[in-house]
Design a protein around this motif. Sequence first.
Motif: not given
Length: 145
Positions: A62, A98, A101
């Motif tokens: 990640r 992103y 996330r």
Amino acid sequence: MAFSMGSGGGAMGDINMTPMIDILLVLLIIFMVIVPVTPKGLDALVPQPPKDPQKQPPQNDRTIVVQVINVPGRTPTYKINETELPKNDLLGRLSDIYSNRAERIMFVRGDDNVNFAYVAEVIDIGKAAGVDHIGLMTPKIMAGQ
């Protein structure tokens, strides 16, 4: 109703407020002028070394590292982790990464001889992509050198 004025020429116990108010206004003006002038730099996060150097941390897929790689005589090349991308595609790719996330942290690593303006552009692109925290990765400094 009658008031008694006492005997005529005694000392007064009142505080003269005029000089105190003048000082307060001068201090207020000084603080109003100084506060907007304070410089604001880039917020940077630097990765900290592990507390136990023998124990290696597990690889985190990640973690996003954008590399700015110096190419002598040309503009630098860019990599997201190990995938090379042109600079024009960085914003789209980072936005895709992103978009879903909760933890929006990105690290930027620049080569030794790369101009910092290119690193600052990557930071701006990361902010435009919605990254909350951007850290700068520096080369490891060996002890005793």
